[in-house]
Motif scaffolding. Sequence first.
Motif, PDB file in Angstrom:
ATOM      1  N   GLN A 645     158.734   7.771  46.696  1.00 58.24           N
ATOM      2  CA  GLN A 645     157.550   7.128  46.128  1.00 58.24           C
ATOM      3  C   GLN A 645     157.801   6.799  44.655  1.00 58.24           C
ATOM      4  O   GLN A 645     158.298   7.642  43.899  1.00 58.24           O
ATOM      5  N   SER A 646     157.435   5.613  44.260  1.00 58.30           N
ATOM      6  CA  SER A 646     157.636   5.172  42.883  1.00 58.30           C
ATOM      7  C   SER A 646     156.925   6.094  41.897  1.00 58.30           C
ATOM      8  O   SER A 646     157.452   6.421  40.823  1.00 58.30           O
ATOM      9  N   ARG A 647     155.718   6.541  42.268  1.00 57.69           N
ATOM     10  CA  ARG A 647     154.922   7.383  41.374  1.00 57.69           C
ATOM     11  C   ARG A 647     155.660   8.670  41.012  1.00 57.69           C
ATOM     12  O   ARG A 647     155.589   9.148  39.874  1.00 57.69           O
ATOM     13  N   GLN A 648     156.370   9.249  41.977  1.00 59.17           N
ATOM     14  CA  GLN A 648     157.067  10.512  41.737  1.00 59.17           C
ATOM     15  C   GLN A 648     158.152  10.364  40.663  1.00 59.17           C
ATOM     16  O   GLN A 648     158.299  11.212  39.787  1.00 59.17           O
ATOM     17  N   VAL A 649     158.886   9.266  40.747  1.00 57.82           N
ATOM     18  CA  VAL A 649     159.976   9.059  39.791  1.00 57.82           C
ATOM     19  C   VAL A 649     159.426   8.771  38.402  1.00 57.82           C
ATOM     20  O   VAL A 649     159.902   9.325  37.408  1.00 57.82           O
ATOM     21  N   GLN A 650     158.433   7.892  38.342  1.00 56.40           N
ATOM     22  CA  GLN A 650     157.882   7.540  37.032  1.00 56.40           C
ATOM     23  C   GLN A 650     157.238   8.748  36.360  1.00 56.40           C
ATOM     24  O   GLN A 650     157.383   8.950  35.144  1.00 56.40           O
ATOM     25  N   GLU A 651     156.541   9.560  37.126  1.00 57.34           N
ATOM     26  CA  GLU A 651     155.901  10.750  36.560  1.00 57.34           C
ATOM     27  C   GLU A 651     156.955  11.695  35.976  1.00 57.34           C
ATOM     28  O   GLU A 651     156.801  12.207  34.863  1.00 57.34           O
ATOM     29  N   PHE A 652     158.036  11.908  36.721  1.00 51.79           N
ATOM     30  CA  PHE A 652     159.115  12.788  36.257  1.00 51.79           C
ATOM     31  C   PHE A 652     159.717  12.279  34.944  1.00 51.79           C
ATOM     32  O   PHE A 652     159.841  13.026  33.958  1.00 51.79           O
ATOM     33  N   LEU A 653     160.079  11.001  34.899  1.00 48.92           N
ATOM     34  CA  LEU A 653     160.745  10.474  33.710  1.00 48.92           C
ATOM     35  C   LEU A 653     159.791  10.378  32.522  1.00 48.92           C
ATOM     36  O   LEU A 653     160.194  10.601  31.373  1.00 48.92           O
ATOM     37  N   GLN A 654     158.535  10.055  32.780  1.00 41.00           N
ATOM     38  CA  GLN A 654     157.574   9.983  31.672  1.00 41.00           C
ATOM     39  C   GLN A 654     157.324  11.365  31.063  1.00 41.00           C
ATOM     40  O   GLN A 654     157.239  11.513  29.836  1.00 41.00           O
ATOM     41  N   GLY A 683     165.241   2.969  50.916  1.00 40.93           N
ATOM     42  CA  GLY A 683     163.971   3.674  50.979  1.00 40.93           C
ATOM     43  C   GLY A 683     163.656   4.527  49.767  1.00 40.93           C
ATOM     44  O   GLY A 683     162.666   5.263  49.759  1.00 40.93           O
ATOM     45  N   GLN A 684     164.472   4.439  48.728  1.00 41.43           N
ATOM     46  CA  GLN A 684     164.279   5.238  47.521  1.00 41.43           C
ATOM     47  C   GLN A 684     163.937   4.316  46.341  1.00 41.43           C
ATOM     48  O   GLN A 684     164.609   3.296  46.124  1.00 41.43           O
ATOM     49  N   TYR A 685     162.907   4.714  45.577  1.00 44.85           N
ATOM     50  CA  TYR A 685     162.566   3.985  44.348  1.00 44.85           C
ATOM     51  C   TYR A 685     163.404   4.548  43.204  1.00 44.85           C
ATOM     52  O   TYR A 685     163.492   5.768  43.036  1.00 44.85           O
ATOM     53  N   LYS A 718     160.755  17.109  42.834  1.00 44.85           N
ATOM     54  CA  LYS A 718     160.301  16.103  43.798  1.00 44.85           C
ATOM     55  C   LYS A 718     161.187  14.858  43.810  1.00 44.85           C
ATOM     56  O   LYS A 718     160.919  13.917  44.558  1.00 44.85           O
ATOM     57  N   VAL A 719     162.198  14.853  42.964  1.00 41.44           N
ATOM     58  CA  VAL A 719     163.068  13.681  42.859  1.00 41.44           C
ATOM     59  C   VAL A 719     164.532  14.120  42.933  1.00 41.44           C
ATOM     60  O   VAL A 719     164.859  15.293  42.765  1.00 41.44           O
ATOM     61  N   ARG A 720     165.400  13.146  43.184  1.00 45.78           N
ATOM     62  CA  ARG A 720     166.840  13.351  43.038  1.00 45.78           C
ATOM     63  C   ARG A 720     167.247  12.710  41.721  1.00 45.78           C
ATOM     64  O   ARG A 720     166.933  11.535  41.481  1.00 45.78           O
ATOM     65  N   TRP A 721     167.915  13.472  40.875  1.00 47.13           N
ATOM     66  CA  TRP A 721     168.283  12.934  39.578  1.00 47.13           C
ATOM     67  C   TRP A 721     169.741  13.257  39.273  1.00 47.13           C
ATOM     68  O   TRP A 721     170.343  14.162  39.859  1.00 47.13           O
ATOM     69  N   SER A 722     170.331  12.498  38.358  1.00 49.66           N
ATOM     70  CA  SER A 722     171.718  12.738  37.947  1.00 49.66           C
ATOM     71  C   SER A 722     171.886  12.270  36.511  1.00 49.66           C
ATOM     72  O   SER A 722     171.166  11.374  36.034  1.00 49.66           O
ATOM     73  N   LEU A 723     172.849  12.885  35.830  1.00 50.87           N
ATOM     74  CA  LEU A 723     173.185  12.492  34.461  1.00 50.87           C
ATOM     75  C   LEU A 723     174.587  11.915  34.465  1.00 50.87           C
ATOM     76  O   LEU A 723     175.526  12.544  34.952  1.00 50.87           O
ATOM     77  N   ASP A 724     174.733  10.720  33.926  1.00 52.35           N
ATOM     78  CA  ASP A 724     176.027  10.031  33.889  1.00 52.35           C
ATOM     79  C   ASP A 724     176.406   9.799  32.427  1.00 52.35           C
ATOM     80  O   ASP A 724     175.804   8.963  31.746  1.00 52.35           O
ATOM     81  N   VAL A 725     177.373  10.560  31.939  1.00 45.84           N
ATOM     82  CA  VAL A 725     177.866  10.398  30.572  1.00 45.84           C
ATOM     83  C   VAL A 725     178.925   9.297  30.571  1.00 45.84           C
ATOM     84  O   VAL A 725     179.814   9.277  31.419  1.00 45.84           O
ATOM     85  N   ASP A 726     178.830   8.367  29.634  1.00 54.30           N
ATOM     86  CA  ASP A 726     179.711   7.191  29.572  1.00 54.30           C
ATOM     87  C   ASP A 726     179.611   6.370  30.857  1.00 54.30           C
ATOM     88  O   ASP A 726     180.604   6.136  31.553  1.00 54.30           O
ATOM     89  N   PRO A 727     178.416   5.911  31.226  1.00 55.63           N
ATOM     90  CA  PRO A 727     178.282   5.120  32.461  1.00 55.63           C
ATOM     91  C   PRO A 727     179.017   3.797  32.326  1.00 55.63           C
ATOM     92  O   PRO A 727     179.120   3.242  31.224  1.00 55.63           O
ATOM     93  N   VAL A 728     179.518   3.295  33.442  1.00 55.23           N
ATOM     94  CA  VAL A 728     180.183   1.991  33.409  1.00 55.23           C
ATOM     95  C   VAL A 728     179.312   0.907  34.019  1.00 55.23           C
ATOM     96  O   VAL A 728     179.651  -0.273  33.970  1.00 55.23           O
TER      97      VAL A 728
END
Length: 731
Positions: A645-654, A683-685, A718-728
């Motif tokens: 759900q879009s709401r879940q991701v936006q809430e987490f990042l905000q 199926g993932q926002y 409630k979300v799947r998240w990752s950190l990418d240092v030096d993203p390409v």
Amino acid sequence: MSITPKPGLLRVVLPVPLRREFDYLCPLPLPAPGCRVSVPFGNRTMTALVLSHPSGSDIDATKLKSIGAVLDPMPILADDELRLLAWATQYYLYAPGEVYFQALPALLRKGEAADYRSTAYWHLLDAEAGVSAQAIKQQQALNLLRQGPLTAGELEVRGISGAILQALAKKQLIEKREQLPQPGDWRGNTAVSDDDKPRLTTEQALAVSLIQSARGFSPFLLEGITGSGKTEVYLQIMEPILQAGRQVLVLVPEIGLTPQTISRFQQRFKVPISTLHSGMNERERLDAWLSCRDSSTAIIIGTRSALLTPFARLGLIIIDEEHDTSFKQQDGFRYHARDLALLRARQLDIPIVLGSATPSFESLHNAASGKYQLLTLSQRPGTATVAEHLLLDSKHVQLHAGLSPQLIQLLEQELAKGNQVMLFLNRRGYAPALLCHDCGWLADCERCDAHYTWHQRPTRLHCHHCDHQRPLPPACPNCGSRQLMGTGLGTEQVEQALSGIFPQYGIIRIDRDNTRRKGSFQQHLEGIRNGKYQILIGTQMLAKGHHFPDVTLVAILDADGALFASDFRATERFAQLYIQVAGRAGRASKPGRVVLQTHQPEHALLQDLANQGYRHFAHSALQERQAAGLPPFSFQALLRAQAPQSRQVQEFLQQLVQQLAPGLPTGVLCLGPLSAQMERKAGQYRYQLLLQAGNRRELAAACRLALAIIDQLASARKVRWSLDVDPVELW
């Protein structure tokens, strides 16, 4: 009366997604760092890797568990590998266990012994054996086996399928035998074949001389136009390293490039050569890993993960096509093999060579600032000349399956001379979208913000983003019309059109759809080299590193989309791809021509590349990057998050931004949350948060603060998240 010795402490890492290490009790004597132990973890037993023997633990000793068993009498990872992985854990801020275990083959992760096991090798029964002239692949297999027994996997990567081997076995020309690999000391027996040693150009000779005279850690950037002989430089700088009994690691971006590299090196050096890539089975990977660790292999050629292999006597690292984004892992432990290779070379105090016709902006910047020594190859050896570039304006022109009349005429001229031609289009399938001619309905993927691609062989709709497939509808589901038609251009459509225009010539299409079967890619390449096909159609797979001496015309179709992409790296990627594709033309004595068909012939980027070349383009683009404060003049980390759900991701990042902003170092810029370019995929926002800073220390501090906040956020669960240092790349 016997006294049970007091147990000691072990600090270990486990392959779990937790950013921490674990303490266990262990009877004396303690296994050394770099050994594996089995430990209880939750309700299961897992393999762990020992890092240290701490004097104390934050956990009460009465609550610590004891290990189950010591799996290795001696460390399987040496101190230099442990230091490299410790640095990578800190820099990429990833779960330490998953970083360390990335350096172990799958069988060692499962707790199997770090020993060789018997493997099936194919043996030649008669050194004089031969087959009919028509059985080209069978003869090729016999020639390979004359050099010594090989496994089915080693033969497959050289283009020999299991069916070929079975056919030879039926003829009683070869047989399969189970045997242990024969680890041995090749040092002092490094015979070099001078038969195919070409005479070096002045630029090649200078590059070889400078690299060979280097002492200790010395990074070189070898910028050579396509066909300028970078591989010959690699071969000549390897020679004294091997003669001194030291090993060489050669990293290539893709599996498809390993067979031709192996062949070149085997012709020159009579030493053991191993490969490491994802096409090998678990046993083959472990045996290759062990042979490097034991110094039984002199040269290892591999893709990204080969960098993490232990070496007994590594003396040189070569990274071919250093600009290629395949060297960056895009999931899990998101390391960059090129950057870690530089650190490994520094730790071992050995030279490292980064080679490319189109160096990354990061490498060009490092060369300009004196961190790398720049070596240039600007000419092709012998009679080969640099290809002529031609921009074809496709505005107001009637195109036939994306081909203009002028391009068809140019193709016809080259084919009539007995030459080969190549057409490049980075879109597989028949058409990128299917629409209804009557009502305008489009076949959209239900799980992505994307259209289905229409494929004709076999007929289906296929989403290239989530891999979902469905049958082609017999009629429009919106209005019932049967007037369904494709829009846009794919490789299948180009192949179909050229089959009608040039029925007398052999045509081969190379993309992911028709190279899925093992060994098929090598068979297609073999057919191109022996003249079976005159017209070559392909995606990026065909553009990289292949040498086709009879290709005199390369045409790039429909590249305009790359000129207006939102990612700031898009122009760099397009320029690299353009030069790489162009480099397939005129590589031997025949003059070559590169044709770019475009609706934007006046575009500054195209004009710059066609008339001034990559170096001039890169210089101008780097100035623009510097003015905008973009990498390589700044450093970035990308925090990605997704949920159903879009709401879940936006809430987490905000929530993350609200708590992160007050504590950010003054030099760190936080952008977002921003939706991905394709907001919904599988199926993932998907949304992202970009952190940018002028120095790495401030960026690392900001990332650590973000991770600490995430650990406390309930919305993070409630979300799947990752950190990418030096993203390409951005989402």
